[in-house]
Design an enzyme around this catalytic site. Structure first.
Site, PDB file in Angstrom:
ATOM      1  N   PRO A   1       0.813  -1.216  -0.047  1.00 38.48           N
ATOM      2  CA  PRO A   1      -0.025  -0.176  -0.034  1.00 38.48           C
ATOM      3  C   PRO A   1       0.779   1.273   0.104  1.00 38.48           C
ATOM      4  O   PRO A   1       1.750   1.270   0.859  1.00 38.48           O
ATOM      5  CB  PRO A   1      -0.893  -0.169   1.301  1.00 38.48           C
ATOM      6  CG  PRO A   1      -0.709  -1.400   1.570  1.00 38.48           C
ATOM      7  CD  PRO A   1       0.637  -1.982   1.041  1.00 38.48           C
ATOM      8  N   GLU A   2       0.496   2.069  -1.035  1.00 37.38           N
ATOM      9  CA  GLU A   2       1.392   3.366  -1.051  1.00 37.38           C
ATOM     10  C   GLU A   2       0.147   4.519  -0.756  1.00 37.38           C
ATOM     11  O   GLU A   2      -1.156   4.147  -0.524  1.00 37.38           O
ATOM     12  CB  GLU A   2       2.176   3.403  -2.282  1.00 37.38           C
ATOM     13  CG  GLU A   2       3.133   2.489  -2.449  1.00 37.38           C
ATOM     14  CD  GLU A   2       4.021   2.668  -3.812  1.00 37.38           C
ATOM     15  OE1 GLU A   2       4.252   3.823  -3.879  1.00 37.38           O
ATOM     16  OE2 GLU A   2       4.329   1.571  -4.105  1.00 37.38           O
TER      17      GLU A   2
ATOM     18  N   LYS B   1       1.342   7.524   4.409  1.00 32.22           N
ATOM     19  CA  LYS B   1       0.813   6.042   4.417  1.00 32.22           C
ATOM     20  C   LYS B   1      -0.111   5.829   5.670  1.00 32.22           C
ATOM     21  O   LYS B   1      -0.537   4.771   6.008  1.00 32.22           O
ATOM     22  CB  LYS B   1       1.724   4.952   4.071  1.00 32.22           C
ATOM     23  CG  LYS B   1       2.726   5.224   2.814  1.00 32.22           C
ATOM     24  CD  LYS B   1       3.649   4.283   2.806  1.00 32.22           C
ATOM     25  CE  LYS B   1       4.821   4.500   1.721  1.00 32.22           C
ATOM     26  NZ  LYS B   1       5.827   3.488   1.810  1.00 32.22           N
TER      27      LYS B   1
ATOM     28  N   ARG C   1      15.870  -1.842  -2.879  1.00 36.40           N
ATOM     29  CA  ARG C   1      14.433  -2.140  -3.583  1.00 36.40           C
ATOM     30  C   ARG C   1      14.852  -2.449  -4.952  1.00 36.40           C
ATOM     31  O   ARG C   1      15.447  -1.728  -5.558  1.00 36.40           O
ATOM     32  CB  ARG C   1      13.505  -0.746  -3.330  1.00 36.40           C
ATOM     33  CG  ARG C   1      13.259  -0.692  -1.808  1.00 36.40           C
ATOM     34  CD  ARG C   1      12.452  -1.723  -1.243  1.00 36.40           C
ATOM     35  NE  ARG C   1      11.304  -2.396  -1.907  1.00 36.40           N
ATOM     36  CZ  ARG C   1       9.969  -1.820  -1.710  1.00 36.40           C
ATOM     37  NH1 ARG C   1      10.022  -0.706  -0.875  1.00 36.40           N
ATOM     38  NH2 ARG C   1       9.234  -2.321  -2.315  1.00 36.40           N
TER      39      ARG C   1
END
Ligand SMILES: [Zn+2]
Length: 271
Positions: free
Chosen positions: A2-3, A59, A249
């Site tokens: 989730p962003e 977030k 990442r």
């Protein structure tokens, strides 16, 4: 993961289903998502309270009531879903908030990396999220200039640092940098004024389109639509995309569109 756009979607779920209703019961199926609080304390604080207009910062989702505030963070796999009482409990429904019209809001999270915090007052809210930078959706070009000034880190790392700008994760940062024509490994402080302007514009357009959908859309014209292909091809230059590790990442980028560190004007793919 989730962003900002996903959490904005959960904020809408909470607003549509919760606002104005009283919480009549809280079922805790797994207290492993409760942070710095317990099931009895959560119930004592929130059962009987009326749900107010929820807020989001980056977030974080702030579930306001006429008493304490619950702060929800969805980590890697969290969601907030509205359900009818007859809907069977899903395996990862950790906490269920039952409302006075019998509808339920369920915090569903497989990996339990984050969870639910409780703040008695605004000092408590500030203690939990006071270290967050400005929300990415509200950042102006001038503000972004100030935020990037003097940052020695790589631009991708700086953009996903929640204390600099709140709300951007891996997908959004890659999409925004691709659209702005900026290589993810560039030092943030090296960006020319024209590049920072393009970055601000790309951030705004990517966020607006993503918020409408409640997630970063994997459109054919977006980098996100191709990043997980076996041999990803850039939808703008038709050249091969690269997948590298930047700050731990997986980072998707296009050497054709983002390879040249020299500032140019009007560069970057169309929306
Ligand atoms: Zn390209």
């Amino acid at each position: 993961m989730p962003e900002l756009p996903d959490v904005e979607g959960y904020r809408r779920v909470l607003d549509l289903c919760g606002s104005g209703h009283r919480i009549t019961r809280i079922d805790v199926a797994d207290a492993g998502v409760l942070r710095e609080t317990t099931a009895p304390r959560l119930r004592k604080a929130l059962v009987g309270r009326r749900v107010g207009a929820p807020e989001r910062h980056g977030k974080w989702l702030l579930a306001r009531t006429d008493g304490p505030t619950a702060l929800l963070h969805f980590g890697m796999t969290g969601r907030l879903v509205a359900q009818a009482p007859t809907d069977p409990l899903a395996p990862h429904d950790r906490v269920t908030f039952v409302l006075d019209d019998d509808r339920q809001l369920r915090f569903r999270d497989q990996r339990k990396l984050k969870g639910i915090w409780l703040a008695e007052d605004e000092d408590g809210v500030d203690r939990l999220i006071g270290d967050q930078g400005p929300d990415a959706l509200s950042v102006t070009p001038a503000q972004l200039d100030r935020l990037l000034a003097g940052r020695r880190g790589r631009i991708k790392s700086v953009l996903t640092d929640q204390s600099v700008v709140a709300g951007l994760g891996n997908l959004l940062a890659d999409e925004i940098l691709w659209r702005a024509g900026i290589r993810p490994s560039r030092p943030a402080s090296d960006l020319a004024p024209g590049e920072r302007r393009r970055l601000a514009g790309a951030m705004r357009s990517v966020l607006r389109a993503s918020v409408k959908e409640g997630h970063v859309p994997a459109r054919p014209s977006w980098l996100t639509g191709h990043r997980d292909d076996p041999d990803p091809v850039c939808p703008r230059s038709c050249g091969p995309m690269r997948r590298d590790r930047v700050s731990g990442r997986t980072t998707a980028w296009c050497p054709d569109c983002q390879g040249d560190p020299a500032p140019t004007s009007g560069r970057g793919p169309a929306a």
